[in-house]
Design a protein around this motif. Structure first.
Motif, PDB file in Angstrom:
ATOM      1  N   ILE A 123       8.591  -1.928   0.033  1.00  0.00           N
ATOM      2  CA  ILE A 123       7.556  -1.159  -0.666  1.00  0.00           C
ATOM      3  C   ILE A 123       6.173  -1.695  -0.332  1.00  0.00           C
ATOM      4  N   VAL A 124       6.069  -3.046  -0.332  1.00  0.00           N
ATOM      5  CA  VAL A 124       4.784  -3.665   0.000  1.00  0.00           C
ATOM      6  C   VAL A 124       4.351  -3.296   1.407  1.00  0.00           C
ATOM      7  N   LEU A 125       5.268  -3.378   2.356  1.00  0.00           N
ATOM      8  CA  LEU A 125       4.937  -3.025   3.751  1.00  0.00           C
ATOM      9  C   LEU A 125       4.546  -1.561   3.862  1.00  0.00           C
ATOM     10  N   PHE A 126       5.242  -0.702   3.182  1.00  0.00           N
ATOM     11  CA  PHE A 126       4.934   0.726   3.224  1.00  0.00           C
ATOM     12  C   PHE A 126       3.548   0.998   2.659  1.00  0.00           C
ATOM     13  N   LEU A 127       3.231   0.358   1.477  1.00  0.00           N
ATOM     14  CA  LEU A 127       1.909   0.557   0.884  1.00  0.00           C
ATOM     15  C   LEU A 127       0.803  -0.017   1.754  1.00  0.00           C
ATOM     16  N   GLY A 128       1.087  -1.185   2.358  1.00  0.00           N
ATOM     17  CA  GLY A 128       0.081  -1.775   3.239  1.00  0.00           C
ATOM     18  C   GLY A 128      -0.201  -0.871   4.435  1.00  0.00           C
ATOM     19  N   TYR A 129       0.836  -0.314   5.027  1.00  0.00           N
ATOM     20  CA  TYR A 129       0.654   0.616   6.166  1.00  0.00           C
ATOM     21  C   TYR A 129      -0.110   1.845   5.713  1.00  0.00           C
ATOM     22  N   TYR A 130       0.229   2.371   4.540  1.00  0.00           N
ATOM     23  CA  TYR A 130      -0.379   3.617   4.068  1.00  0.00           C
ATOM     24  C   TYR A 130      -1.849   3.416   3.710  1.00  0.00           C
TER      25      TYR A 130
END
Length: 634
Positions: A623-630
């Motif tokens: 989730i953290v990686l996804f939010l960081g990418y987004y």
């Protein structure tokens, strides 16, 4: 025409094969009787059909029957029927196959008496006759090909019958592989005809060819291409240059097999196929290629026979040579003459193979003529019957070979093939020479037989010598009976309606000069053999290059082995096996896929630990990686 007789004619050998094949524990007597009865039934049916056709001709009715038994394959425009065509050409072949075949079956009862594969042998022999009948009865090329492949299979089974011997299995494989090359040509020719005419049936193909309806595939060359491809099939089956090499090695099989398959029937299938397709070959004008291949084969094989010392090999090369003569006949357009020689050859060559088997039976299976001599007094019936066959094939005036070979040479000259005529004359002289070389070395002079073998020398039992005597009669006189009158003989009249007329058939020159020349040539060969080989011991062949070349059969087998066999084996071993099979298929495909699957599974199993905390941690990180990418990258 009685469909019951036709059906019984076809299936009798098949029933014999099934009974002997399924009930392999039958007594020897029962196996032999069943096999012989099956062929005798077909012989009787052939005679009945011959009588019926002869009566139809006499009454002015149709001389042939062409009908379908049932539809075998139907797919779009493709329709293949199981059908039969019975005309005068079919009947001639039927009488040869079943007539000669029956007496060879009877002979086999004595020859194979002590063989452990006795029942298997008769099963194979019946299956072969069934396949041969399918071949000659077919009314279309597809059904003919079934019989064509069937006799090839049976040839493989019977050549390698004694499979314990490596030489026999090698010979069987050689025959099978070489014939496959020819069969590929036959298939291509057959498919070319279907593409051109939309049918495999003889009736439609021949009719449309005569009408000129065949140019939509290769234009005006369609028939030329188709007939040459069919001829490739005939080259393989009838042992012509360059595919003749299988037939001499086929002598590894039992001697009656050589008499039936490799002298009287199977090897003539190519000649029969060309004769049956005479309309196509005549229109395409490809007979000249057939004639030249035939005469060169006849000459080449005859030169090989003059130095051979194996009694069966001499007859094998003789068979190749005489098949070449038949090819000359059909090649120059003298189709009846070619079939006439097929008939006479079936009797005298079948007879000589059986007589050779009688010699082997007395000589404890010895084949080397140099270890024989003086057998005339020990084996009188074998000698006189063998002599009858030799006189016939040599072309002694009045005997069967004289009439048929003279007609072929006469037709070659009349058709303008003068070079073919002269080469045929040379071959005729060599034929008389090597056959009487065999006679003098084997039966005359001083005995060179091993003393132990000589003490047991005896004539063959009646079950073996009676067929010799019976076959000797037509070997001597069938040419005179049916061939008297040359191109105006009873045989020509009987077969005349089957083949297209040619100029030299309609207006032949006088036969007398050709008869005189043939007679001189035959006696020249016989006298030469007498001078060189009638003494007490055979002369040693001079050691020079020409004789060494002949003794080693021009090194053709060695050339084939070096140029074709070894390269193919090398490609198969080092290319297809070690690279394609081992590296590409085994390692990269099979092994590589398994390693990839195993490696991927090994990595994935670290993610599937079964610990809930680990799964929650993974989800949080994801989730953290996804939010960081987004939020920051996108």
């Amino acid at each position: 025409m009685s469909s019951t007789i036709i059906l019984l004619l076809m299936i009798s050998p098949l029933i014999g094969f099934l009974v002997n094949g399924i009930f392999g524990k039958l007594t020897r007597k029962a196996s032999g009787v069943i096999a012989c009865a099956a062929i005798l039934t077909s012989l009787v049916c052939s005679i009945l059909l011959f009588s019926e056709v002869d009566n139809n001709v006499a009454s002015g009715d149709s001389a042939y029957f062409d009908g379908s038994l049932y539809e075998w394959i139907s797919a779009g425009e493709l329709s293949v029927e199981i059908g039969v065509r019975i005309d005068s050409l079919t009947l001639v072949m039927l009488l040869v196959i079943t007539g000669v075949g029956f007496f060879i079956h009877v002979y086999s009862i004595g020859y194979m008496h002590d063989d452990p594969g006795y029942t298997r042998y008769f099963a194979y022999l019946n299956l072969f006759v069934f396949a041969m009948l399918i071949l000659v009865l077919a009314n279309n090329y597809a059904m003919m090909f079934i019989g064509w492949e069937g006799v090839g299979l049976c040839s493989y089974l019977l050549i390698g019958f004694w499979y314990e011997k490596k030489s026999a299995t090698d010979a069987g494989k050689k025959a099978f592989i070489v014939n496959r090359i020819g069969d590929f040509g036959f298939l291509l020719g057959m498919f070319t005809l279907f593409a051109a005419f939309g049918s495999f049936g003889f009736e439609k193909v021949f009719h449309d060819a005569e009408m000129g309806h065949y140019t939509k595939i290769f234009g005006e060359n369609t028939l030329k291409i188709a007939t040459l491809l069919l001829f490739v099939g005939a080259i393989g089956k009838s042992a012509q240059i360059p595919l003749y090499v299988w037939l001499p090695d086929a002598m590894e099989g039992p001697t009656p097999v050589s008499a039936l398959i490799h002298a009287a029937t199977m090897v003539t299938a190519g000649v029969y196929m060309i004769a049956r397709s005479s309309v196509l070959f005549t229109i395409a004008e490809t007979g000249v290629y057939v004639a030249w291949i035939g005469v060169l084969t006849a000459l080449l094989a005859a030169t090989m026979a003059i130095t051979a010392n194996d009694i069966k090999r001499v007859l094998a090369y003789s068979t190749v040579s005489q098949l070449g003569y038949m090819m000359v006949g059909v090649g120059v357009g003298a189709y009846v003459s070619g079939i006439f020689h097929l008939v006479t050859h079936a009797f005298f060559k079948g007879l000589m193979f059986l007589a050779a088997g009688s010699v082997m039976h007395a000589m404890s299976n010895e084949l080397d003529m140099r270890k024989m001599g003086g057998l005339k007094s020990k084996l009188p019936i074998t000698y006189w019957t063998f002599l009858a066959g030799a006189l016939a094939i040599a072309g002694v005036p009045g005997l069967s070979g004289f009439w048929s070979k003279d007609e072929i040479l006469h037709s070659a000259w009349d058709s303008g093939h003068h070079a073919v005529f002269f080469l045929g004359l040379v071959t005729a002289a060599l034929t008389a020479f090597y056959m009487f070389r065999l006679i003098f070395v084997t039966f005359h002079g001083q005995s060179r037989v091993d003393p132990h073998v000589e003490s047991h020398l005896h004539e063959s039992p009646p079950v073996m010598w009676v067929p010799l005597v019976v076959l000797a009669v037509p070997s001597l006189f069938i040419g005179l009976v049916v061939g008297w009158g040359g191109h105006d003989s009873a045989f020509h009249h009987f077969l005349g309606d089957v083949f297209p007329a040619t100029v030299h058939q309609e207006q032949p020159s006088s036969p007398l000069p050709f008869m005189l020349i043939s007679t001189i040539v035959a006696f020249f060969g016989i006298i030469s053999a007498y001078i060189l080989y009638s003494k007490d011991s055979p002369k040693d062949e001079p050691e020079n290059f020409p004789m060494e070349l002949l003794t080693n059969k021009y090194y053709i087998d060695e050339i084939y082995d070096a140029v074709i066999v070894k390269p193919i084996k090398g490609i198969s071993q080092y290319g297809l096996w070690r690279i394609v099979d081992v590296v590409i298929i085994d390692f990269l495909c099979v092994g590589g896929v398994s390693l990839l699957t195993r490696g991927t599974g090994g990595l994935l199993r670290y993610l599937q630990t079964g610990i809930v905390q680990s799964y929650i941690l993974s989800m949080v990180i994801g989730i953290v990686l996804f939010l960081g990418y987004y939020l920051f990258v996108r």
